[in-house]
Design a protein around this motif. Structure first.
Motif, PDB file in Angstrom:
ATOM      1  N   SER A 256      10.896  41.483  51.400  1.00 13.31           N
ATOM      2  CA  SER A 256      10.235  40.488  51.661  1.00 13.31           C
ATOM      3  C   SER A 256      10.958  39.041  51.811  1.00 13.31           C
ATOM      4  O   SER A 256      12.332  39.310  51.407  1.00 13.31           O
ATOM      5  N   THR A 257      10.433  37.966  51.811  1.00  9.14           N
ATOM      6  CA  THR A 257      11.253  36.868  51.883  1.00  9.14           C
ATOM      7  C   THR A 257      11.849  36.643  50.236  1.00  9.14           C
ATOM      8  O   THR A 257      12.785  35.761  50.236  1.00  9.14           O
ATOM      9  N   SER A 473      13.911  31.995  52.674  1.00 10.51           N
ATOM     10  CA  SER A 473      13.938  33.737  52.616  1.00 10.51           C
ATOM     11  C   SER A 473      15.398  33.981  51.753  1.00 10.51           C
ATOM     12  O   SER A 473      16.334  33.208  51.859  1.00 10.51           O
TER      13      SER A 473
END
Length: 497
Positions: A256-257, A473
């Motif tokens: 994920s980020t 991110s």
């Protein structure tokens, strides 16, 4: 033939042309007198009269722009995130040097000898007297180096991202400053840096799924470490009272980020202190790291100003009350009540229910740097119980920008209690929790030799870098994040022509 292939062929043909002029298309050592950032720092404020007598320089860099005007022209060279103009005039260089200049492409690496001067427009420049060819670029650069906007291409070809995007370079320079600051601060406090195994017969120190590998000679399965904790605490048992490791960890989890399967942490342990002592140390370290990495204690992240000079502190229960969403805030008596916790959670155990409620109501509200302390024992198998509340442990986590950036606790040093905790984790594993901790009997044996009261902490380097560089991110702050393999590239076939 595509335009891209045609440009590649043209540049490949220029390799032979450069050789015909007496230059090596992939040159050798070049001893420069200055870097481009050094020239700009030392002479950037000098006027034309201050550059007399002539200041001779030898500089190298990558060609960022070329502007040809018949018998003269300008080139911008980039190096170290800065750029410097050089001026080439036909009657000021050897004939073959000028022919070389006429064959240069964007992205080529060259060195020049010359002297500094100011152009009519006042730009600091190098008046070239000699050109040295250092390396040919066969692939086209992003147009005018205005930046590489394809996000996946930036991650996949980080080398091109660093060439084209000065901001990307600054991210990783800041990351290095963060690591250097943390290392220096710990060394000043008497900590020593150590290294622990990355391949382990038992994975532990966190609750996560590991990556598995196999050692052929020993014919045993090994795991890439999910945390160095249990090895570092073995060193505390051995009398190394203050140890730290800047370590790579590997967790077989989603992307994920905020998550990458391979990530970097600072983990440190200090004998004869507890989680309260580490809270104070953490506040000081975060403040100093922000100063060292950004020049101030306040940083901007995604439109918010975060003040690392003012770290708030809440117990987990206090945070649930403070940030409760929807309806009337609960009282402390309710947040301590097992029945109330189970009523407001999907979990079957009160301690796990408290954590879920905290995550649902408080976690995303922790924008400003915040310490959350006192955690349930069910989610903290390696932490020491609070003497007055045995259902809770002496643990804290650090949050900023709604993300956890650190985890710390008073270490459990009672071998009997540690064994009981491991047994509880095994029971959770039998109920289907794949991330529950394994039994590590050698670690229990180490505790049987006596570990002094100890505080231990882990800080996430990647997430700290995200915050200090305003990167949305985690992939923006890892040089080579994990990506799916790409299809055929085709460069090898082009070079084999």
């Amino acid at each position: 033939m595509s335009l891209e292939d045609e440009l590649f062929e043209q540049r490949l043909d220029r390799v032979a042309e450069i050789e015909a002029l007496g230059f090596r298309p992939y040159g050798q050592r070049f001893d420069f007198t200055h870097t481009i950032p050094q020239i700009l720092a030392e002479y950037g404020s000098h006027g034309a009269e201050q550059l007399e007598p002539k200041v001779q320089v030898r500089v190298a860099g990558r060609i960022q722009t070329v502007r040809r005007m018949g018998k003269a022209g300008f080139i911008h060279l980039s190096q170290g995130g800065e750029r410097l103009q050089v001026y080439v005039r036909k009657d000021a260089v050897e004939e073959n040097d000028f022919k070389l200049y006429q064959n240069l492409d964007l992205g080529d690496l060259i060195g020049v000898d010359g002297y500094l001067f100011r152009t009519r427009t006042g730009e600091l420049s190098v008046h070239v007297e000699k050109i040295h060819f250092l390396a040919k670029t066969l692939l086209a650069m992003p147009e005018k180096f205005h930046g590489l906007e394809d996000v996946e291409l930036r991650y996949r070809q980080r080398y091109l991202d660093l060439i084209a995007n000065p901001d990307s370079r600054r991210v990783f320079v800041t990351r290095a400053a963060i690591v250097n600051s943390l290392r220096r601060q710990l060394e000043q406090r008497g900590f020593i840096e150590v290294e622990t195994p990355m391949m382990q017969p038992l994975y532990g120190g966190a609750t996560a799924k590991p990556f598995r590998t196999h050692h052929n000679t020993l014919d045993i399965d090994l795991y890439l470490r999910i945390a160095p904790e249990l090895y570092l605490k073995r060193l505390i048992v051995g009398g190394l009272d203050r140890v730290y490791e800047i370590n790579r960890n590997f967790r077989n989890e989603g992307i994920s980020t905020q998550h990458n399967p391979e990530f970097t942490m600072l983990e440190f342990y200090q004998a004869y202190t507890d989680y309260r002592g580490l809270m104070d140390l953490t506040v000081e370290m975060l403040r100093q790291t922000a100063l060292d990495a950004t020049g101030g204690t306040e940083v901007s992240y995604q439109g918010e100003r975060l003040d690392f000079g003012n770290v708030r502190r809440f117990s987990m229960r206090e945070a649930v009350i403070e940030f409760w969403k929807g309806g009337e805030r609960p009282a402390m008596e309710q947040v301590k009540d097992p029945e109330w916790l189970l009523k407001h959670s999907s979990k079957a155990v009160p301690g796990e229910a408290l954590v879920e409620i905290f995550e649902n109501h408080a976690e995303r509200s922790l924008t400003q740097p915040t310490i959350i302390y006192d955690y349930p024992v069910e989610v903290s198998p390696l932490s020491k119980n609070k003497p007055d509340e045995p259902e809770m442990v002496e643990r804290f986590e650090i949050y900023a920008a709604g993300m956890e950036i650190g985890n710390a606790y008073t270490e459990l040093n009672d071998p009997l209690e540690q064994l009981r905790r491991f047994d509880l984790q095994l029971a959770m594993r039998e109920r289907g929790d794949e991330e529950a901790h394994q039994m590590d009997e050698d670690f229990v044996r180490a505790l049987c030799y006596g570990m002094p009261p100890t505080g231990g902490e882990g800080l996430g380097i990647d997430r700290m870098t995200m915050i200090f560089t305003d990167s949305p991110s985690i992939r923006d702050v890892i040089l080579f994040p994990l990506l799916r393999p790409e299809g055929p590239i085709g460069v090898a076939d082009k070079l084999r022509r």
